[in-house]
Design a protein around this motif. Structure first.
Motif, PDB file in Angstrom:
ATOM      1  N   LEU A 160      37.767 -28.753  39.448  1.00 27.45           N
ATOM      2  CA  LEU A 160      38.687 -29.896  39.429  1.00 27.45           C
ATOM      3  C   LEU A 160      39.904 -29.598  38.559  1.00 27.45           C
ATOM      4  CD1 LEU A 160      36.060 -32.755  39.141  1.00 27.45           C
ATOM      5  CD2 LEU A 160      37.729 -32.525  41.000  1.00 27.45           C
ATOM      6  N   ARG A 161      39.673 -29.083  37.378  1.00 23.89           N
ATOM      7  CA  ARG A 161      40.790 -28.806  36.468  1.00 23.89           C
ATOM      8  C   ARG A 161      41.720 -27.738  37.024  1.00 23.89           C
ATOM      9  NH1 ARG A 161      36.951 -29.324  31.183  1.00 23.89           N
ATOM     10  NH2 ARG A 161      37.442 -31.506  30.702  1.00 23.89           N
ATOM     11  N   ALA A 162      41.167 -26.795  37.778  1.00 26.32           N
ATOM     12  CA  ALA A 162      42.004 -25.752  38.379  1.00 26.32           C
ATOM     13  C   ALA A 162      42.985 -26.337  39.393  1.00 26.32           C
ATOM     14  CB  ALA A 162      41.127 -24.694  39.047  1.00 26.32           C
ATOM     15  N   ARG A 163      42.674 -27.514  39.920  1.00 27.29           N
ATOM     16  CA  ARG A 163      43.581 -28.189  40.861  1.00 27.29           C
ATOM     17  C   ARG A 163      44.360 -29.320  40.196  1.00 27.29           C
ATOM     18  NH1 ARG A 163      42.126 -27.332  46.323  1.00 27.29           N
ATOM     19  NH2 ARG A 163      43.833 -28.741  46.856  1.00 27.29           N
ATOM     20  N   GLY A 164      44.334 -29.360  38.880  1.00 31.94           N
ATOM     21  CA  GLY A 164      45.103 -30.367  38.161  1.00 31.94           C
ATOM     22  C   GLY A 164      44.466 -31.737  38.107  1.00 31.94           C
ATOM     23  N   LEU A 165      43.156 -31.805  38.318  1.00 29.36           N
ATOM     24  CA  LEU A 165      42.437 -33.079  38.312  1.00 29.36           C
ATOM     25  C   LEU A 165      41.508 -33.134  37.109  1.00 29.36           C
ATOM     26  CD1 LEU A 165      41.536 -33.107  42.101  1.00 29.36           C
ATOM     27  CD2 LEU A 165      43.115 -34.705  40.994  1.00 29.36           C
ATOM     28  N   GLU A 166      41.789 -34.022  36.181  1.00 26.89           N
ATOM     29  CA  GLU A 166      40.927 -34.179  35.017  1.00 26.89           C
ATOM     30  C   GLU A 166      39.868 -35.235  35.328  1.00 26.89           C
ATOM     31  OE1 GLU A 166      39.151 -33.638  31.441  1.00 26.89           O
ATOM     32  OE2 GLU A 166      40.735 -32.410  32.355  1.00 26.89           O
ATOM     33  N   PRO A 167      38.585 -34.869  35.265  1.00 28.02           N
ATOM     34  CA  PRO A 167      37.536 -35.834  35.591  1.00 28.02           C
ATOM     35  C   PRO A 167      37.601 -37.074  34.700  1.00 28.02           C
ATOM     36  CG  PRO A 167      36.642 -33.608  35.458  1.00 28.02           C
ATOM     37  CD  PRO A 167      38.047 -33.537  34.939  1.00 28.02           C
ATOM     38  N   ALA A 168      37.360 -38.226  35.317  1.00 29.36           N
ATOM     39  CA  ALA A 168      37.379 -39.484  34.565  1.00 29.36           C
ATOM     40  C   ALA A 168      36.080 -39.709  33.817  1.00 29.36           C
ATOM     41  CB  ALA A 168      37.647 -40.648  35.514  1.00 29.36           C
ATOM     42  N   GLY A 169      35.009 -39.050  34.247  1.00 30.50           N
ATOM     43  CA  GLY A 169      33.737 -39.224  33.569  1.00 30.50           C
ATOM     44  C   GLY A 169      32.602 -38.577  34.331  1.00 30.50           C
ATOM     45  N   LEU A 170      31.487 -38.434  33.628  1.00 28.95           N
ATOM     46  CA  LEU A 170      30.257 -37.928  34.222  1.00 28.95           C
ATOM     47  C   LEU A 170      29.260 -39.074  34.326  1.00 28.95           C
ATOM     48  CD1 LEU A 170      29.679 -34.706  32.050  1.00 28.95           C
ATOM     49  CD2 LEU A 170      30.929 -34.863  34.215  1.00 28.95           C
ATOM     50  N   ILE A 171      28.429 -39.045  35.370  1.00 23.49           N
ATOM     51  CA  ILE A 171      27.305 -39.958  35.500  1.00 23.49           C
ATOM     52  C   ILE A 171      26.056 -39.122  35.697  1.00 23.49           C
ATOM     53  CG2 ILE A 171      26.195 -41.693  36.959  1.00 23.49           C
ATOM     54  CD1 ILE A 171      28.886 -42.871  37.562  1.00 23.49           C
ATOM     55  N   VAL A 172      25.028 -39.386  34.888  1.00 24.91           N
ATOM     56  CA  VAL A 172      23.722 -38.773  35.123  1.00 24.91           C
ATOM     57  C   VAL A 172      23.039 -39.629  36.179  1.00 24.91           C
ATOM     58  CG1 VAL A 172      21.531 -38.087  34.119  1.00 24.91           C
ATOM     59  CG2 VAL A 172      23.635 -37.904  32.768  1.00 24.91           C
ATOM     60  N   GLY A 173      22.817 -39.036  37.355  1.00 26.72           N
ATOM     61  CA  GLY A 173      22.470 -39.823  38.525  1.00 26.72           C
ATOM     62  C   GLY A 173      21.039 -40.299  38.591  1.00 26.72           C
ATOM     63  N   SER A 174      20.120 -39.673  37.878  1.00 27.69           N
ATOM     64  CA  SER A 174      18.711 -40.088  37.932  1.00 27.69           C
ATOM     65  C   SER A 174      18.022 -39.650  36.645  1.00 27.69           C
ATOM     66  CB  SER A 174      18.009 -39.479  39.153  1.00 27.69           C
ATOM     67  OG  SER A 174      16.679 -39.915  39.239  1.00 27.69           O
ATOM     68  N   TRP A 175      17.963 -40.572  35.680  1.00 25.18           N
ATOM     69  CA  TRP A 175      17.385 -40.253  34.381  1.00 25.18           C
ATOM     70  C   TRP A 175      15.894 -40.552  34.416  1.00 25.18           C
ATOM     71  CZ3 TRP A 175      18.751 -37.421  30.468  1.00 25.18           C
ATOM     72  CH2 TRP A 175      18.078 -37.539  29.245  1.00 25.18           C
ATOM     73  N   PRO A 176      15.033 -39.571  34.114  1.00 30.15           N
ATOM     74  CA  PRO A 176      13.590 -39.778  34.241  1.00 30.15           C
ATOM     75  C   PRO A 176      13.052 -40.786  33.234  1.00 30.15           C
ATOM     76  CG  PRO A 176      14.064 -37.656  33.224  1.00 30.15           C
ATOM     77  CD  PRO A 176      15.378 -38.201  33.677  1.00 30.15           C
ATOM     78  N   ALA A 177      11.977 -41.447  33.638  1.00 30.53           N
ATOM     79  CA  ALA A 177      11.344 -42.423  32.752  1.00 30.53           C
ATOM     80  C   ALA A 177      10.776 -41.757  31.509  1.00 30.53           C
ATOM     81  CB  ALA A 177      10.239 -43.161  33.509  1.00 30.53           C
TER      82      ALA A 177
END
Length: 223
Positions: A160-177
């Motif tokens: 993403l950064r190589a194309r000039g796009l700075e990520p807005a955030g990360l989401i952990v998609g499935s956090w184990p119990a």
């Protein structure tokens, strides 16, 4: 009139919880004034009944749009070639997204960032970059919790950064119990190594919630 806020959701790979993360983002957006739509430009696996857009709608009740639908659960260009159909170009998806008359448009990709969405080699990365040229785009990266996620997430963020796009955030998609050592360490290391903050952590099994329960729970998952 054109789309207002545009959020592009990508995963570090397939099966990391991207659709539930997209639903959580949609539920969050729906709490604010204004209209929300979730767009799935390409859906594969339709012959098996797969529909990420319908799953998002079931969990949130927001408007959804599903554009190109392909039978086999494969990368879109492969599925289209095997099915013998022509699929739209990434550029055509960009035009349709930019023209949507909604306050928030959330675009869910297919698989990872570099999965080919059309027959010309266009990817979700290309889609996000083209959209960013005509509107302000937020890219959210959905990552797994377990081993391998640091490498996959750093590669995705780097692309993403190589194309000039700075990520807005990360989401952990499935956090184990019951998270293990790897998961606990990854939760600490992801923002440190990528320099991108974790904006939400979604408990595993959240896709089994009813719409009412999902809408109540979703705000608690965000930092």
């Amino acid at each position: 009139m054109s789309a207002g806020r545009i959020v592009v959701v990508t995963g570090t790979s397939t099966g990391v919880g991207k659709t539930v993360a997209t639903a959580a983002l949609a539920a969050q957006a729906a709490r604010e004034p204004g209209s929300v739509v979730v767009v799935k430009p390409v859906q594969t696996g339709a012959a098996d009944g797969d529909s990420d857009a319908r799953e998002v709608q079931r969990l949130t009740g927001v408007d959804v749009q599903e554009w190109t639908v392909l039978d086999e659960p494969l990368a879109p260009d492969t599925a289209a070639r095997r099915q013998g159909v022509e699929i739209p170009s990434v550029a055509s998806y960009v035009s349709r997204i930019a023209a949507l008359e909604h306050d928030t448009v959330i675009v869910e990709g297919a698989g990872g960032l570099l999965v080919r969405l059309d027959a010309d080699g266009g990817t979700l990365l290309d889609l996000a970059a083209l959209l960013n040229a005509v509107a302000e785009v937020e890219v959210v990266v959905v990552a797994a919790a377990g081993l391998g996620t640091l490498n996959h997430t750093e590669l995705t963020v780097g692309a993403l950064r190589a194309r000039g796009l700075e990520p807005a955030g990360l989401i952990v998609g499935s956090w184990p119990a019951q998270p293990g050592l790897a998961e606990e360490c990854n939760r600490e290391d992801l923002p440190r190594l990528t320099r991108v903050r974790v904006i939400a952590t979604i408990p595993e099994g959240s896709s089994a919630l009813s719409q009412a329960d999902f809408e109540r729970a979703a705000p608690t998952w965000f930092a």
